[in-house]
Design a protein around this motif. Structure first.
Motif, PDB file in Angstrom:
ATOM      1  N   ALA A 165       6.723  74.271  52.399  1.00  0.00           N
ATOM      2  CA  ALA A 165       7.320  73.194  53.199  1.00  0.00           C
ATOM      3  C   ALA A 165       8.830  73.350  53.257  1.00  0.00           C
ATOM      4  CB  ALA A 165       6.956  71.840  52.591  1.00  0.00           C
ATOM      5  N   ARG A 192       7.542  77.632  47.581  1.00  0.00           N
ATOM      6  CA  ARG A 192       7.534  76.459  48.457  1.00  0.00           C
ATOM      7  C   ARG A 192       7.341  76.884  49.905  1.00  0.00           C
ATOM      8  NH1 ARG A 192       8.761  71.148  48.211  1.00  0.00           N
ATOM      9  NH2 ARG A 192       9.512  70.127  50.112  1.00  0.00           N
ATOM     10  N   ASP A 235      12.532  63.210  46.091  1.00  0.00           N
ATOM     11  CA  ASP A 235      11.414  64.091  46.408  1.00  0.00           C
ATOM     12  C   ASP A 235      10.957  64.835  45.149  1.00  0.00           C
ATOM     13  OD1 ASP A 235       9.648  65.988  47.367  1.00  0.00           O
ATOM     14  OD2 ASP A 235      10.854  66.498  49.118  1.00  0.00           O
TER      15      ASP A 235
END
Length: 285
Positions: free
Chosen positions: A212, A210, A269
């Motif tokens: 972000a 990841r 999310d």
């Protein structure tokens, strides 16, 4: 001397009963098996699966690998010896150090040698090493510092949980190869494996998948041995919820299920949840 399956099976199961610690129980996720308990339980599972193997079962392909069941046991023997050396068991000798390549390849020489021997002899040698690891897995005997295994540095109890996790998954590989039913570990062992994976390893692995910034995720693993984990991955604000069965999660984390196979409930999310799931597989066996 070659051992017959009957002789070897009797020796293994007798020793397993003699070594086994008193049973433990888990209710509402309150009790978690410790590392030595997990290792003991799941080495017994592997031994029981192999003890009942018909002669033709040893040659069956042990998917997802390129090996036969006998080859897979040769791999287990090599990794058990390596684990023993990590924990300070003396006299293992001749154990190759895994390099930068995948840990599945470092045992090739051991596998090649074991192909020249009877599978029951390979099993007897594996069981002997297991016994030596069990003997040292006691208070005051294990190293009191983190040790390396598969590129990770773990305290010995956690290392034994990791090794137990691998052994259970390989027991299921063997069971599938010979069309035998799978064995579900005790709730205490399942909880320990889930705690190691989702509670400790996923936060370490997440940055590799990841880019972000992450926010916190609440993970609820259902069923015997499940629990709830609040993964503090970001700013302290929960942004996602993941719910799935704990045993199915463990199989997925070990690379035995595809993402499409999982029956999951996601809120919030979804991209972050997918990254959490992807991170769980970075250490798949």
């Amino acid at each position: 001397m070659d051992l017959t399956p009957r002789d070897l099976g009797a020796r293994i199961m007798s020793a397993a009963r003699a070594r086994r610690a008193p049973g433990f129980s888990i209710e509402s996720g309150e009790t978690v098996a410790d590392g030595p308990q997990v290792y003991e339980e799941l080495t017994d599972v592997v031994a029981a699966v192999l003890h009942g193997l018909p002669n033709e079962g040893w040659a069956q392909p042990a998917r997802p690998y390129r090996w036969s069941v006998h080859d897979l046991l040769g791999h287990l023997l090599a990794v058990e010896r390596y684990t023993a050396t990590r924990l300070g068991v003396p006299g293992m000798g001749g154990i190759p150090e895994p390099g930068d390549d995948h840990h599945l390849t470092f045992a090739d020489a051991v596998i090649a040698f074991e192909r020249t021997r009877a599978p029951t002899n390979t099993l007897a040698d594996w069981w002997e090493v297991v016994g030596r690891v069990r003997d040292i897995a006691r208070p005051g005997l294990l190293p009191d510092r983190p040790v390396a295994l598969h590129g990770l540095r773990l305290h010995p109890p956690a290392l034994l949980v990791l090794r137990g996790f691998e052994l259970w998954i390989h027991a299921e590989d063997i069971s599938r190869a010979v069309h035998a039913p799978p064995t579900i570990p005790s709730a205490g062992a399942v909880r320990a494996m889930a705690e190691l994976s989702i509670g400790k390893l996923v936060p370490l692995a997440l940055p590799a998948v990841r880019v972000a910034p992450a926010r916190d995720v609440r993970v609820v693993l259902t069923g015997a041995g499940g629990g709830t984990w609040n993964l503090a991955l970001g700013d302290g604000q929960a942004s996602a919820l993941l719910v799935l069965d704990v045993v199915e999660y463990c199989r997925y984390a070990a690379g035995r299920h595809d993402r499409a196979d999982l029956d999951v409930h996601i809120e919030g999310d979804a991209a972050l949840v997918e990254d959490v799931l992807a991170a769980s597989r970075l250490l798949a066996v």
